[in-house]
Design a protein around this motif. Structure first.
Motif, PDB file in Angstrom:
ATOM      1  N   ALA A  73      35.587  69.126  68.689  1.00 37.48           N
ATOM      2  CA  ALA A  73      35.900  67.866  69.378  1.00 37.48           C
ATOM      3  C   ALA A  73      37.402  67.714  69.584  1.00 37.48           C
ATOM      4  CB  ALA A  73      35.350  66.687  68.581  1.00 37.48           C
ATOM      5  N   LEU A  74      38.187  67.999  68.546  1.00 34.52           N
ATOM      6  CA  LEU A  74      39.641  67.862  68.654  1.00 34.52           C
ATOM      7  C   LEU A  74      40.202  68.836  69.686  1.00 34.52           C
ATOM      8  CD1 LEU A  74      39.230  66.044  66.225  1.00 34.52           C
ATOM      9  CD2 LEU A  74      41.117  67.216  65.070  1.00 34.52           C
ATOM     10  N   GLN A  75      39.710  70.044  69.684  1.00 36.74           N
ATOM     11  CA  GLN A  75      40.195  71.029  70.652  1.00 36.74           C
ATOM     12  C   GLN A  75      39.815  70.644  72.074  1.00 36.74           C
ATOM     13  OE1 GLN A  75      38.459  74.625  69.053  1.00 36.74           O
ATOM     14  NE2 GLN A  75      40.214  75.024  67.714  1.00 36.74           N
ATOM     15  N   THR A  76      38.629  70.066  72.241  1.00 40.81           N
ATOM     16  CA  THR A  76      38.203  69.619  73.567  1.00 40.81           C
ATOM     17  C   THR A  76      39.088  68.492  74.078  1.00 40.81           C
ATOM     18  OG1 THR A  76      35.905  70.237  73.064  1.00 40.81           O
ATOM     19  CG2 THR A  76      36.257  68.767  74.937  1.00 40.81           C
ATOM     20  N   ILE A  77      39.450  67.563  73.191  1.00 40.45           N
ATOM     21  CA  ILE A  77      40.367  66.491  73.588  1.00 40.45           C
ATOM     22  C   ILE A  77      41.664  67.078  74.121  1.00 40.45           C
ATOM     23  CG2 ILE A  77      41.836  64.620  72.718  1.00 40.45           C
ATOM     24  CD1 ILE A  77      39.582  63.846  70.829  1.00 40.45           C
ATOM     25  N   TYR A  78      42.228  68.038  73.396  1.00 40.70           N
ATOM     26  CA  TYR A  78      43.495  68.642  73.827  1.00 40.70           C
ATOM     27  C   TYR A  78      43.330  69.310  75.190  1.00 40.70           C
ATOM     28  CZ  TYR A  78      47.582  71.630  74.037  1.00 40.70           C
ATOM     29  OH  TYR A  78      48.742  72.248  74.444  1.00 40.70           O
ATOM     30  N   GLN A  79      42.219  70.022  75.380  1.00 41.78           N
ATOM     31  CA  GLN A  79      42.004  70.719  76.647  1.00 41.78           C
ATOM     32  C   GLN A  79      41.818  69.742  77.801  1.00 41.78           C
ATOM     33  OE1 GLN A  79      38.607  73.096  75.622  1.00 41.78           O
ATOM     34  NE2 GLN A  79      39.783  74.440  74.253  1.00 41.78           N
ATOM     35  N   TRP A  80      41.081  68.659  77.543  1.00 41.03           N
ATOM     36  CA  TRP A  80      40.844  67.689  78.614  1.00 41.03           C
ATOM     37  C   TRP A  80      42.117  66.950  79.004  1.00 41.03           C
ATOM     38  CZ3 TRP A  80      35.562  64.686  77.928  1.00 41.03           C
ATOM     39  CH2 TRP A  80      34.510  65.595  78.095  1.00 41.03           C
ATOM     40  N   VAL A  81      42.887  66.545  78.020  1.00 43.08           N
ATOM     41  CA  VAL A  81      44.124  65.806  78.325  1.00 43.08           C
ATOM     42  C   VAL A  81      45.122  66.710  79.033  1.00 43.08           C
ATOM     43  CG1 VAL A  81      46.118  64.645  77.284  1.00 43.08           C
ATOM     44  CG2 VAL A  81      43.816  64.168  76.439  1.00 43.08           C
ATOM     45  N   HIS A  82      45.162  67.973  78.628  1.00 40.79           N
ATOM     46  CA  HIS A  82      46.024  68.973  79.269  1.00 40.79           C
ATOM     47  C   HIS A  82      47.425  68.404  79.531  1.00 40.79           C
ATOM     48  CE1 HIS A  82      46.827  72.720  81.270  1.00 40.79           C
ATOM     49  NE2 HIS A  82      47.190  72.098  82.393  1.00 40.79           N
ATOM     50  N   PRO A  83      48.156  68.096  78.472  1.00 39.53           N
ATOM     51  CA  PRO A  83      49.444  67.403  78.627  1.00 39.53           C
ATOM     52  C   PRO A  83      50.476  68.239  79.384  1.00 39.53           C
ATOM     53  CG  PRO A  83      49.189  68.247  76.396  1.00 39.53           C
ATOM     54  CD  PRO A  83      47.868  68.424  77.068  1.00 39.53           C
ATOM     55  N   HIS A  84      51.292  67.539  80.133  1.00 39.93           N
ATOM     56  CA  HIS A  84      52.348  68.190  80.908  1.00 39.93           C
ATOM     57  C   HIS A  84      53.672  68.123  80.148  1.00 39.93           C
ATOM     58  CE1 HIS A  84      49.369  68.069  84.014  1.00 39.93           C
ATOM     59  NE2 HIS A  84      49.413  66.752  84.113  1.00 39.93           N
ATOM     60  N   LYS A  85      54.578  68.977  80.493  1.00 39.96           N
ATOM     61  CA  LYS A  85      55.897  68.997  79.880  1.00 39.96           C
ATOM     62  C   LYS A  85      56.611  67.663  80.112  1.00 39.96           C
ATOM     63  CE  LYS A  85      60.230  71.606  79.765  1.00 39.96           C
ATOM     64  NZ  LYS A  85      61.000  72.754  80.344  1.00 39.96           N
ATOM     65  N   GLY A  86      57.179  67.113  79.053  1.00 39.20           N
ATOM     66  CA  GLY A  86      57.911  65.854  79.150  1.00 39.20           C
ATOM     67  C   GLY A  86      57.072  64.625  78.908  1.00 39.20           C
ATOM     68  N   GLU A  87      55.751  64.776  78.747  1.00 38.53           N
ATOM     69  CA  GLU A  87      54.899  63.623  78.473  1.00 38.53           C
ATOM     70  C   GLU A  87      54.948  63.260  76.991  1.00 38.53           C
ATOM     71  OE1 GLU A  87      51.418  63.361  81.760  1.00 38.53           O
ATOM     72  OE2 GLU A  87      50.977  64.654  80.047  1.00 38.53           O
ATOM     73  N   LYS A  88      54.587  62.002  76.712  1.00 37.89           N
ATOM     74  CA  LYS A  88      54.484  61.531  75.337  1.00 37.89           C
ATOM     75  C   LYS A  88      53.130  60.888  75.136  1.00 37.89           C
ATOM     76  CE  LYS A  88      56.664  58.729  71.714  1.00 37.89           C
ATOM     77  NZ  LYS A  88      57.805  57.858  71.326  1.00 37.89           N
ATOM     78  N   GLY A  89      52.474  61.254  74.023  1.00 36.96           N
ATOM     79  CA  GLY A  89      51.144  60.727  73.746  1.00 36.96           C
ATOM     80  C   GLY A  89      51.088  59.948  72.450  1.00 36.96           C
ATOM     81  N   LEU A  90      50.023  59.172  72.305  1.00 37.52           N
ATOM     82  CA  LEU A  90      49.787  58.375  71.107  1.00 37.52           C
ATOM     83  C   LEU A  90      48.412  58.703  70.553  1.00 37.52           C
ATOM     84  CD1 LEU A  90      50.519  55.980  69.180  1.00 37.52           C
ATOM     85  CD2 LEU A  90      49.366  54.481  70.820  1.00 37.52           C
ATOM     86  N   ASP A  91      48.341  58.945  69.241  1.00 36.10           N
ATOM     87  CA  ASP A  91      47.068  59.161  68.551  1.00 36.10           C
ATOM     88  C   ASP A  91      46.786  57.921  67.711  1.00 36.10           C
ATOM     89  OD1 ASP A  91      44.837  60.130  67.294  1.00 36.10           O
ATOM     90  OD2 ASP A  91      45.902  61.514  65.980  1.00 36.10           O
ATOM     91  N   ILE A  92      45.709  57.198  68.057  1.00 33.69           N
ATOM     92  CA  ILE A  92      45.365  55.970  67.343  1.00 33.69           C
ATOM     93  C   ILE A  92      44.333  56.286  66.263  1.00 33.69           C
ATOM     94  CG2 ILE A  92      44.496  53.626  67.541  1.00 33.69           C
ATOM     95  CD1 ILE A  92      45.315  53.560  70.419  1.00 33.69           C
ATOM     96  N   GLY A  93      44.604  55.808  65.042  1.00 31.63           N
ATOM     97  CA  GLY A  93      43.772  56.183  63.912  1.00 31.63           C
ATOM     98  C   GLY A  93      44.024  57.632  63.559  1.00 31.63           C
ATOM     99  N   THR A  94      45.302  57.989  63.495  1.00 30.61           N
ATOM    100  CA  THR A  94      45.674  59.399  63.373  1.00 30.61           C
ATOM    101  C   THR A  94      45.261  60.025  62.054  1.00 30.61           C
ATOM    102  OG1 THR A  94      47.515  60.938  63.770  1.00 30.61           O
ATOM    103  CG2 THR A  94      47.988  58.993  62.414  1.00 30.61           C
ATOM    104  N   GLY A  95      45.014  59.195  61.021  1.00 31.03           N
ATOM    105  CA  GLY A  95      44.605  59.752  59.737  1.00 31.03           C
ATOM    106  C   GLY A  95      45.667  60.676  59.166  1.00 31.03           C
ATOM    107  N   THR A  96      45.284  61.922  58.894  1.00 31.84           N
ATOM    108  CA  THR A  96      46.254  62.886  58.352  1.00 31.84           C
ATOM    109  C   THR A  96      46.891  63.736  59.444  1.00 31.84           C
ATOM    110  OG1 THR A  96      44.534  64.545  57.926  1.00 31.84           O
ATOM    111  CG2 THR A  96      45.015  62.972  56.155  1.00 31.84           C
ATOM    112  N   GLY A  97      46.703  63.344  60.708  1.00 34.45           N
ATOM    113  CA  GLY A  97      47.445  63.966  61.805  1.00 34.45           C
ATOM    114  C   GLY A  97      46.818  65.194  62.423  1.00 34.45           C
TER     115      GLY A  97
END
Length: 357
Positions: A174-198
């Motif tokens: 699930a975590l890997q799928t989130i990363y693949q779907w978001v596919h962040p671009h260079k220079g972007e900043k993201g927020l993880d809500i309920g990050t737990g242990t990161g």
């Protein structure tokens, strides 16, 4: 060491002697007494401590909370003092979010009157009562699951796929799928809500993406900081995200929203939208059902298999109705895609197709 009389200290800090005596009576400063005349004598350390007190009062901390912070600092407990300050900041953002809604309601009243439209008492009551309900939803969230106690074994629990009732199914996938779907671009900043242990956020910042994370559990954040000391974390939650408007390009969250009631989930989505940039996107992995019918069928299946205790465990949470979340995204101009990873784990990815604010 140069010492000051009370009037000298008052002039130095631009406060009244009466204010100094107030803090002295509260026990937060303890000046020396002159050996011959008994006058109070204040050191530079007293001045620095008093300036700290004044600053903390200006940001809204109570005397009791300030005394606790200073006590922890005196004992060398930097982390506990930091937690107290972060908790104060979290409370301030809750007030900030409530103030935004107050302003919106007031603006609606002003707009009615400017247009010379009648504004009856019934309508005023409806507007303000709705605002009270929102504030109650925001303030009534409680940690019934004791995440502070779970923090030390969190990583062990989420990777244990052999539990009879696993609340983190398909965790790594699930975590890997989130990363693949978001596919962040260079220079972007993201927020993880309920990050737990990161764990989710680490997939992003270990690939060069700037990330921030929030969690309401101080012990979870301690574990997170031990693992990822450079990761930016703050105390906070879904209902009052401790960042200003339009701060992020994307928001991710995993296995966390099911701790919110249905009404609180809507507030959470509104908060996400507030801190996202106009084209910001959202990706959610969580425990939910496609709709009420699939929930009913799943309960029947558990009963047939003799697993009725699992139903009680689910009812202790607030698994979402996925159709309700998708309807909110549609109403607010988002294009969504979904994936059901097993009977109770779903992913939602939402991208705005129009700017809604």
């Amino acid at each position: 060491m140069e010492l000051m009389h009370i009037n000298e200290l008052a002039t130095k800090l631009n406060i009244s002697p009466r204010a100094i005596r107030f803090y002295e009576n509260k026990g937060v400063i303890t000046p020396q007494k002159h050996p011959t005349n008994g006058y109070r004598m204040f050191s530079e350390e007293d001045a620095s401590r008093l300036q700290t007190i004044i600053s903390l009062r200006l940001v809204g901390m109570s005397i009791a909370d300030i005394m606790n912070v200073l006590l922890e600092i005196d004992k060398g407990e930097r982390n506990e003092a930091l937690y107290s300050l972060e908790l104060q900041r979290s409370m301030m953002f809750t007030q900030f979010v409530e103030l935004i809604h107050n302003i919106k309601i007031t603006d609606r009243m002003i707009d009615h009157l400017k247009k010379q439209q009648p504004l009856g008492w019934d309508e005023i009551f409806e507007l303000t009562n709705g605002l009270k309900s929102l504030n109650d939803l925001r303030s009534n969230w409680r940690d019934h699951w004791d995440f502070d106690q779970q923090a030390a074994i969190h990583d062990e629990l989420v990777h244990n796929q052999e539990l009879e009732f696993n609340q983190h199914p398909s965790y790594t996938q699930a975590l890997q799928t989130i990363y693949q779907w978001v596919h962040p671009h260079k220079g972007e900043k993201g927020l993880d809500i309920g990050t737990g242990t990161g764990n989710l956020a680490s997939l992003f910042f270990e690939n060069g993406v700037e990330m921030a994370g929030i969690d309401q559990s101080k012990e979870m954040l301690k574990q997170c900081q031990r693992k990822f000391p450079e990761f930016e974390t703050k105390m906070g939650n879904f209902l009052a995200i401790p960042y200003l408007n339009h701060s992020f390009d994307f928001i991710v969250t995993s296995y966390a929203m099911h701790h919110l009631t249905s009404d609180q989930k809507i507030l959470a989505l509104e908060e996400m939208q507030r801190v996202l940039k106009p084209h910001g996107r959202i990706c959610i992995a969580d425990l939910m059902f496609e709709n009420d019918e699939t929930k009913r069928m799943y309960y029947q299946k558990l009963e047939h298999e003799g697993k009725t205790p699992m139903i009680s465990q689910i009812e202790h949470e607030y698994y979402a109705d996925r159709s309700m979340l998708l309807r909110w995204f549609e109403d607010h101009g988002y294009l969504t895609k979904t994936q059901q990873m097993n009977e109770i784990l779903h992913l939602i990815y939402a991208v705005p197709i129009k700017i809604s604010y």
